[in-house]
Motif scaffolding. Structure first.
Motif, PDB file in Angstrom:
ATOM      1  N   LEU A   1       0.851  -1.184   0.000  1.00 35.29           N
ATOM      2  CA  LEU A   1       0.000   0.000   0.000  1.00 35.29           C
ATOM      3  C   LEU A   1       0.888   1.234   0.000  1.00 35.29           C
ATOM      4  O   LEU A   1       1.619   1.482   0.958  1.00 35.29           O
ATOM      5  CB  LEU A   1      -0.916   0.012   1.230  1.00 35.29           C
ATOM      6  N   GLN A   2       0.832   1.987  -1.092  1.00 38.40           N
ATOM      7  CA  GLN A   2       1.587   3.236  -1.189  1.00 38.40           C
ATOM      8  C   GLN A   2       0.663   4.367  -0.765  1.00 38.40           C
ATOM      9  O   GLN A   2      -0.345   4.636  -1.409  1.00 38.40           O
ATOM     10  CB  GLN A   2       2.052   3.448  -2.636  1.00 38.40           C
ATOM     11  N   ILE A   3       1.013   5.019   0.345  1.00 38.33           N
ATOM     12  CA  ILE A   3       0.200   6.119   0.839  1.00 38.33           C
ATOM     13  C   ILE A   3       0.657   7.427   0.216  1.00 38.33           C
ATOM     14  O   ILE A   3      -0.144   8.277  -0.148  1.00 38.33           O
ATOM     15  CB  ILE A   3       0.273   6.193   2.384  1.00 38.33           C
ATOM     16  N   GLU A   4       1.953   7.557   0.065  1.00 38.22           N
ATOM     17  CA  GLU A   4       2.530   8.795  -0.456  1.00 38.22           C
ATOM     18  C   GLU A   4       3.729   8.436  -1.320  1.00 38.22           C
ATOM     19  O   GLU A   4       4.629   7.736  -0.865  1.00 38.22           O
ATOM     20  CB  GLU A   4       2.976   9.649   0.744  1.00 38.22           C
ATOM     21  N   PRO A   5       3.741   8.872  -2.594  1.00 34.67           N
ATOM     22  CA  PRO A   5       4.910   8.562  -3.424  1.00 34.67           C
ATOM     23  C   PRO A   5       6.123   9.380  -2.970  1.00 34.67           C
ATOM     24  O   PRO A   5       6.052  10.603  -2.913  1.00 34.67           O
ATOM     25  CB  PRO A   5       4.476   8.965  -4.835  1.00 34.67           C
ATOM     26  N   VAL A   6       7.201   8.706  -2.589  1.00 32.08           N
ATOM     27  CA  VAL A   6       8.411   9.390  -2.116  1.00 32.08           C
ATOM     28  C   VAL A   6       9.640   8.715  -2.720  1.00 32.08           C
ATOM     29  O   VAL A   6       9.574   7.585  -3.184  1.00 32.08           O
ATOM     30  CB  VAL A   6       8.530   9.378  -0.573  1.00 32.08           C
ATOM     31  N   GLU A   7      10.741   9.437  -2.693  1.00 32.11           N
ATOM     32  CA  GLU A   7      12.016   8.884  -3.143  1.00 32.11           C
ATOM     33  C   GLU A   7      13.039   9.071  -2.035  1.00 32.11           C
ATOM     34  O   GLU A   7      12.830   9.844  -1.111  1.00 32.11           O
ATOM     35  CB  GLU A   7      12.477   9.609  -4.415  1.00 32.11           C
ATOM     36  N   GLY A   8      14.146   8.358  -2.148  1.00 34.26           N
ATOM     37  CA  GLY A   8      15.218   8.506  -1.154  1.00 34.26           C
ATOM     38  C   GLY A   8      15.186   7.398  -0.122  1.00 34.26           C
ATOM     39  O   GLY A   8      14.550   6.363  -0.301  1.00 34.26           O
ATOM     40  N   ASN A   9      15.870   7.623   0.982  1.00 33.00           N
ATOM     41  CA  ASN A   9      16.011   6.600   2.027  1.00 33.00           C
ATOM     42  C   ASN A   9      14.713   6.403   2.796  1.00 33.00           C
ATOM     43  O   ASN A   9      14.122   7.365   3.269  1.00 33.00           O
ATOM     44  CB  ASN A   9      17.128   6.990   3.002  1.00 33.00           C
TER      45      ASN A   9
ATOM     46  N   LYS B   1       9.288   7.701   6.060  1.00 29.64           N
ATOM     47  CA  LYS B   1      10.259   8.646   5.507  1.00 29.64           C
ATOM     48  C   LYS B   1      10.209   9.870   6.401  1.00 29.64           C
ATOM     49  O   LYS B   1       9.149  10.470   6.590  1.00 29.64           O
ATOM     50  CB  LYS B   1       9.867   8.997   4.068  1.00 29.64           C
ATOM     51  N   ASP B   2      11.351  10.231   6.960  1.00 29.20           N
ATOM     52  CA  ASP B   2      11.440  11.403   7.847  1.00 29.20           C
ATOM     53  C   ASP B   2      10.394  11.356   8.963  1.00 29.20           C
ATOM     54  O   ASP B   2       9.763  12.362   9.288  1.00 29.20           O
ATOM     55  CB  ASP B   2      11.290  12.708   7.044  1.00 29.20           C
ATOM     56  N   GLY B   3      10.161  10.145   9.495  1.00 27.72           N
ATOM     57  CA  GLY B   3       9.269  10.008  10.648  1.00 27.72           C
ATOM     58  C   GLY B   3       7.796   9.870  10.318  1.00 27.72           C
ATOM     59  O   GLY B   3       6.980   9.680  11.213  1.00 27.72           O
ATOM     60  N   ARG B   4       7.408   9.968   9.056  1.00 22.83           N
ATOM     61  CA  ARG B   4       5.983   9.825   8.721  1.00 22.83           C
ATOM     62  C   ARG B   4       5.776   8.565   7.894  1.00 22.83           C
ATOM     63  O   ARG B   4       6.610   8.196   7.062  1.00 22.83           O
ATOM     64  CB  ARG B   4       5.442  11.057   7.995  1.00 22.83           C
TER      65      ARG B   4
END
Length: 198
Positions: free
Chosen positions: A16-24, A38-41
């Motif tokens: 389940l992808q809630i928010e498309p993000v890139e990076g670590n 990602k960044d705590g969220r």
């Protein structure tokens, strides 16, 4: 929010992808659920042993209330403090171009305001045939294109853009013209209505 499930290729695992993000990204396992942050969220989840949920398909799964309820139960059972908040409205809708202006920083881009029924979106569009008072197909933020690209809020040459106005080729429609340009709909289409019928 996008859900992917491919039991033949991957096994009994749903993503389940809630928010498309890139990076670590960071992963934390809670029994049969892995939270992805990602960044705590929280930006997504992997769910294992989900064959008790009727996904009614394979690959990119259309979300419905029953699936959301089943996934939320698994999140609750894993004692993760998170509530799924999803928009089950259609991702591809009929829009009406209210206004069009030239992009201040790009000759070939236009800034348009599009009425999609329940909202007015600002979209930066590069199609040469975009104009005021057209009915068009709008891919809203979160829509997954046939190519697999996920539509995100973006900034194009310094101007915010929320969504994409689509061509027949981008929608993978039969007999799509090869030349660039958005698909202009006839007037009998209803503003805000889903473009793809179930």
């Amino acid at each position: 929010m996008n859900l992917f499930y491919n039991p033949q290729g991957v096994g009994d695992v749903a993503f389940l992808q809630i928010e498309p993000v890139e990076g670590n990204l960071e992963y934390q396992q809670h029994g049969d659920v892995i939270s992805i942050t990602k960044d705590g969220r929280i930006v997504g989840f992997n769910f294992f042993n989900v064959n008790d949920i009727d996904f009614n398909g394979n690959g990119h799964i259309k979300l419905n209330e029953s699936i959301i309820k089943g996934l939320q139960q698994k999140i609750d059972d894993a004692q993760i403090n998170y509530k799924l908040d999803t928009d089950l409205s259609p991702s591809f809708v009929v829009g009406y171009v209210i206004e069009k202006e030239k992009h201040p920083n790009a000759d070939k881009l236009s800034i348009v305001k599009v009425d999609v029924g329940d909202d007015t979106l600002q979209i930066v569009c590069g199609a040469p045939n975009i104009d005021k008072a057209q009915k068009v197909v709008v891919a809203k933020v979160g829509a997954v294109m046939p190519s697999g690209m996920v539509i995100k809020n973006a900034e194009l040459r310094g101007v915010a853009s929320s969504g994409m106005i689509c061509s027949m080729k981008e929608l993978n429609l039969p007999d799509a013209p090869q030349e660039k340009g958005i698909m202009v709909l006839s007037n009998d289409y209803e503003i805000g209505a889903p473009f793809f019928k179930e």
